[in-house]
Scaffold this motif. Structure first.
Motif, PDB file in Angstrom:
ATOM      1  N   VAL A  35      -7.364   0.386   2.890  1.00 57.34           N
ATOM      2  CA  VAL A  35      -7.455  -0.388   1.649  1.00 57.34           C
ATOM      3  C   VAL A  35      -6.337  -1.276   1.754  1.00 57.34           C
ATOM      4  N   TYR A  91     -11.596  -1.310   1.972  1.00 56.19           N
ATOM      5  CA  TYR A  91     -11.477  -1.756   0.527  1.00 56.19           C
ATOM      6  C   TYR A  91     -10.702  -2.719   0.219  1.00 56.19           C
ATOM      7  N   ARG A 140     -14.434   2.218   6.558  1.00 59.41           N
ATOM      8  CA  ARG A 140     -14.843   1.422   5.538  1.00 59.41           C
ATOM      9  C   ARG A 140     -13.470   1.022   5.191  1.00 59.41           C
ATOM     10  N   ASP A 184     -11.585   0.311  -6.202  1.00 54.05           N
ATOM     11  CA  ASP A 184     -12.696   0.705  -5.439  1.00 54.05           C
ATOM     12  C   ASP A 184     -12.711   1.754  -4.405  1.00 54.05           C
ATOM     13  N   VAL A 185     -11.554   2.382  -4.265  1.00 57.23           N
ATOM     14  CA  VAL A 185     -11.564   3.741  -3.302  1.00 57.23           C
ATOM     15  C   VAL A 185     -11.969   4.994  -4.104  1.00 57.23           C
TER      16      VAL A 185
END
Length: 117
Positions: free
Chosen positions: A77, A44, A42, A49-50
């Motif tokens: 990220v 970010y 995923r 947002d993490v």
């Protein structure tokens, strides 16, 4: 260690993340040999947002007692490093992390630091 992911906390801890950059984004940087493709991880765009349970390898090492990743890279990220240059940071799950090998003296010193707070 607090499980928060504030930008200030992460930027302060990124000065020693050469191993994260050297890994080139590969999950094998954790030393467990598991390869994770970019499609499985995923991404970010900002630290806000993490989720709280994901931190960098440096934040794990700064924990009291120090920890190391126990699993593969769970997310990445994209943000600016302490020099203001764009960088991608690998994030690991705190729940999967394992304590580093520590001597009795090191554990006693960590307990004393926690007692002073």
């Amino acid at each position: 260690m607090s499980a928060t992911n504030s930008a200030a906390a992460v930027v302060d801890g990124t000065s020693g993340t050469g191993e994260e950059r050297a890994a080139g984004g590969a999950a094998a940087a954790g030393g467990n040999g598991a390869a994770v493709t970019a499609a499985e991880v995923r991404r970010y765009e900002r630290w806000s947002d993490v989720p709280a349970g994901l931190v960098t390898r440096t934040r794990l090492a700064d924990a009291d007692p120090p920890r190391r990743p126990g699993g593969p890279v769970r997310a990445r990220v994209r943000d600016f490093n302490w020099r203001g240059k764009p960088e991608t940071f690998d994030l690991y799950a705190v729940a999967e992390s394992v304590p580093t090998a520590a001597t009795g003296r090191q554990l006693a010193a960590a307990a004393q630091r926690r007692a002073e707070v």
